[in-house]
Enzyme design. Structure first.
Site, PDB file in Angstrom:
ATOM      1  N   ARG A  10       0.869  -1.181   0.000  1.00 43.32           N
ATOM      2  CA  ARG A  10       0.000   0.000   0.000  1.00 43.32           C
ATOM      3  C   ARG A  10       0.903   1.226   0.000  1.00 43.32           C
ATOM      4  NH1 ARG A  10      -3.284  -0.716   5.270  1.00 43.32           N
ATOM      5  NH2 ARG A  10      -4.225   1.255   4.658  1.00 43.32           N
ATOM      6  N   LYS A  82      -2.761  -7.616  11.166  1.00 44.61           N
ATOM      7  CA  LYS A  82      -4.127  -7.368  11.650  1.00 44.61           C
ATOM      8  C   LYS A  82      -5.102  -7.044  10.509  1.00 44.61           C
ATOM      9  CE  LYS A  82      -3.459  -2.471  12.931  1.00 44.61           C
ATOM     10  NZ  LYS A  82      -4.366  -1.858  11.964  1.00 44.61           N
ATOM     11  N   ASP A  83      -4.576  -6.686   9.328  1.00 47.36           N
ATOM     12  CA  ASP A  83      -5.438  -6.402   8.178  1.00 47.36           C
ATOM     13  C   ASP A  83      -5.784  -7.650   7.378  1.00 47.36           C
ATOM     14  OD1 ASP A  83      -5.424  -3.676   8.713  1.00 47.36           O
ATOM     15  OD2 ASP A  83      -3.711  -3.276   7.404  1.00 47.36           O
ATOM     16  N   THR A 126     -11.389   6.871  17.378  1.00 49.44           N
ATOM     17  CA  THR A 126     -10.918   5.544  16.980  1.00 49.44           C
ATOM     18  C   THR A 126     -11.843   4.978  15.914  1.00 49.44           C
ATOM     19  OG1 THR A 126     -10.493   3.262  17.660  1.00 49.44           O
ATOM     20  CG2 THR A 126     -12.171   4.459  18.891  1.00 49.44           C
ATOM     21  N   SER A 128     -12.145   1.700  15.527  1.00 40.63           N
ATOM     22  CA  SER A 128     -12.290   0.290  15.902  1.00 40.63           C
ATOM     23  C   SER A 128     -13.437   0.050  16.876  1.00 40.63           C
ATOM     24  CB  SER A 128     -10.972  -0.182  16.536  1.00 40.63           C
ATOM     25  OG  SER A 128     -11.155  -1.332  17.306  1.00 40.63           O
ATOM     26  N   ARG A 130     -13.781  -2.700  18.426  1.00 37.72           N
ATOM     27  CA  ARG A 130     -13.114  -3.418  19.523  1.00 37.72           C
ATOM     28  C   ARG A 130     -12.646  -2.437  20.599  1.00 37.72           C
ATOM     29  NH1 ARG A 130      -7.964  -3.413  20.521  1.00 37.72           N
ATOM     30  NH2 ARG A 130      -7.508  -2.515  18.485  1.00 37.72           N
ATOM     31  N   ARG A 131     -11.996  -1.366  20.163  1.00 40.98           N
ATOM     32  CA  ARG A 131     -11.521  -0.359  21.127  1.00 40.98           C
ATOM     33  C   ARG A 131     -12.696   0.351  21.787  1.00 40.98           C
ATOM     34  NH1 ARG A 131      -7.317   1.623  16.697  1.00 40.98           N
ATOM     35  NH2 ARG A 131      -5.529   0.278  17.191  1.00 40.98           N
ATOM     36  N   ARG A 148     -11.216   7.793  10.617  1.00 36.55           N
ATOM     37  CA  ARG A 148     -10.688   7.047   9.470  1.00 36.55           C
ATOM     38  C   ARG A 148      -9.532   7.817   8.854  1.00 36.55           C
ATOM     39  NH1 ARG A 148     -13.102   3.628   6.199  1.00 36.55           N
ATOM     40  NH2 ARG A 148     -10.932   3.357   5.583  1.00 36.55           N
ATOM     41  N   ASN A 150      -5.339   7.487   6.949  1.00 37.80           N
ATOM     42  CA  ASN A 150      -4.051   6.905   7.315  1.00 37.80           C
ATOM     43  C   ASN A 150      -3.567   7.492   8.641  1.00 37.80           C
ATOM     44  OD1 ASN A 150      -2.678   9.401   6.798  1.00 37.80           O
ATOM     45  ND2 ASN A 150      -2.559   8.892   4.630  1.00 37.80           N
ATOM     46  N   THR A 153      -3.230  11.295   8.908  1.00 40.71           N
ATOM     47  CA  THR A 153      -4.534  11.966   8.925  1.00 40.71           C
ATOM     48  C   THR A 153      -5.185  11.855  10.291  1.00 40.71           C
ATOM     49  OG1 THR A 153      -4.847  11.464   6.579  1.00 40.71           O
ATOM     50  CG2 THR A 153      -6.816  12.012   7.841  1.00 40.71           C
ATOM     51  N   ARG A 154      -5.140  10.649  10.866  1.00 39.29           N
ATOM     52  CA  ARG A 154      -5.785  10.447  12.166  1.00 39.29           C
ATOM     53  C   ARG A 154      -5.091  11.252  13.269  1.00 39.29           C
ATOM     54  NH1 ARG A 154      -6.366   4.114  12.665  1.00 39.29           N
ATOM     55  NH2 ARG A 154      -4.881   4.034  10.951  1.00 39.29           N
ATOM     56  N   CYS A 241     -14.104  -6.781  11.304  1.00 37.81           N
ATOM     57  CA  CYS A 241     -14.255  -5.385  11.711  1.00 37.81           C
ATOM     58  C   CYS A 241     -15.622  -5.114  12.346  1.00 37.81           C
ATOM     59  CB  CYS A 241     -14.086  -4.468  10.504  1.00 37.81           C
ATOM     60  SG  CYS A 241     -12.426  -4.478   9.819  1.00 37.81           S
TER      61      CYS A 241
END
Length: 309
Positions: A10, A82-83, A126, A128, A130-131, A148, A150, A153-154, A241
């Site tokens: 990527r 993880k992806d 976040t 996620s 899960r988080r 959301r 990269n 950006t976050r 996800c």
């Protein structure tokens, strides 16, 4: 062995760091080989205005690279483990799982506050589920905001969205050289990581014996065993996800330990289970811990989450 190998990645800064790191390790072991990196955007990179949970996880960050591999445009691809979906496309395999960095989640707050020091009603970014579920279980007063983009950006959104904090994978932050921004690595008692978090993997064609042999040089056995257990658990629970599932495997004294969690979306129900086994039984251990979670009430939680309740 051919003397030129094409590597897929990527194009984000973190993905490129990971790919260059893999290439550097391989170059050190195989100085006679010339490695060329080819970058591409995946569906997950393009659809930044939709929550990950709504898109689904079937190859979200991997499919385009996998197609290029199947068409022999590239020889192998570097991913964050993880992806990776737990079921790979036919003919492809994980040729190497590299030594894992810190698998935990990192809290980055605007003033360096730790989780317990954040104000009541703190806004945390976040992407996620899960988080979100585990953080809400720990502090129901938190306001979780979808995040959301990269890594760069976050990080910027911490300021631009006026958030109190963001939660990101510690390994990614460290790889980008931003570890001094981490206020706290969130304890596993509060938030278990995503399956495979912190580990880099290399996917290849399983019948390409030259590449399979080459990648053995960067394989890390303990990381492979630990993440095999985590991925086995995830596969058994059929999670992705869309489902809040966390897990962490670890090898100590040739024993494999696995802890996992299933939660409902608002964090009011969080079920934990753990187990241990010999390192040769990683996949079996994943299934055993998954069955414990289901028996303890995880089955009902998963049914409710999938039904959209």
């Amino acid at each position: 062995m051919k003397h030129k190998i094409t590597v897929g990645s990527r194009d984000s800064a973190l993905a490129m760091w990971q790919t260059r790191w893999v290439v550097e390790q391989l170059e050190r072991l195989n100085p006679e080989i010339d490695f060329e990196i080819v970058t591409m955007k995946t569906k997950g990179d393009k659809m930044l205005d939709v929550a990950l949970a709504k898109i689904g996880d079937k190859g979200l960050f991997t499919k385009e690279l996998e197609v290029a591999m199947q068409q022999k445009e590239i020889d192998f691809a570097v991913h964050s483990l993880k992806d990776m979906p737990t079921a790979l496309p036919k003919g492809l395999a994980l040729g190497a799982v590299c030594k894992r960095d810190n698998p935990g989640d990192a809290l980055i707050s605007k003033d360096g506050r730790k989780l317990d020091q954040l104000p009541k009603g703190a806004r945390i970014g976040t992407s996620s589920l899960r988080r979100c579920a585990q953080l809400l279980n720990y502090r129901p007063d938190f306001k979780l905001e979808a995040l959301r983009g990269n890594l760069n950006t976050r990080m910027k959104k911490l300021v631009s969205e006026r958030l109190d904090a963001v939660v990101l994978a510690a390994a990614g932050i460290t790889r980008m050289g931003w570890e001094d921004m981490i206020a706290e690595i969130i304890p596993f008692q509060v938030c278990l990581p995503a399956v495979g978090q912190g580990a880099i993997t290399v996917e290849c064609r399983e019948d390409d014996q030259d590449i399979v042999e080459l990648l053995k040089g960067i394989e890390h056995h303990h990381t492979r065993v630990a993440t095999d257990a985590e991925r086995s658990l995830l596969r058994y629970l059929e999670g992705g996800c869309q489902v809040p599932i966390g897990a962490h495997g670890e090898v100590n004294n040739n024993k494999l330990f696995l802890t996992a969690v299933v939660a409902n979306l608002d964090g009011t129900q969080v079920i934990r289970a753990q187990g241990e086994a010999d390192v040769s039984r990683a996949k079996e251990l994943g299934i055993e811990v998954a069955e414990k979670l289901l028996a303890m009430g995880g089955k009902k939680i998963l049914e409710q989450v999938r039904a959209g309740e």
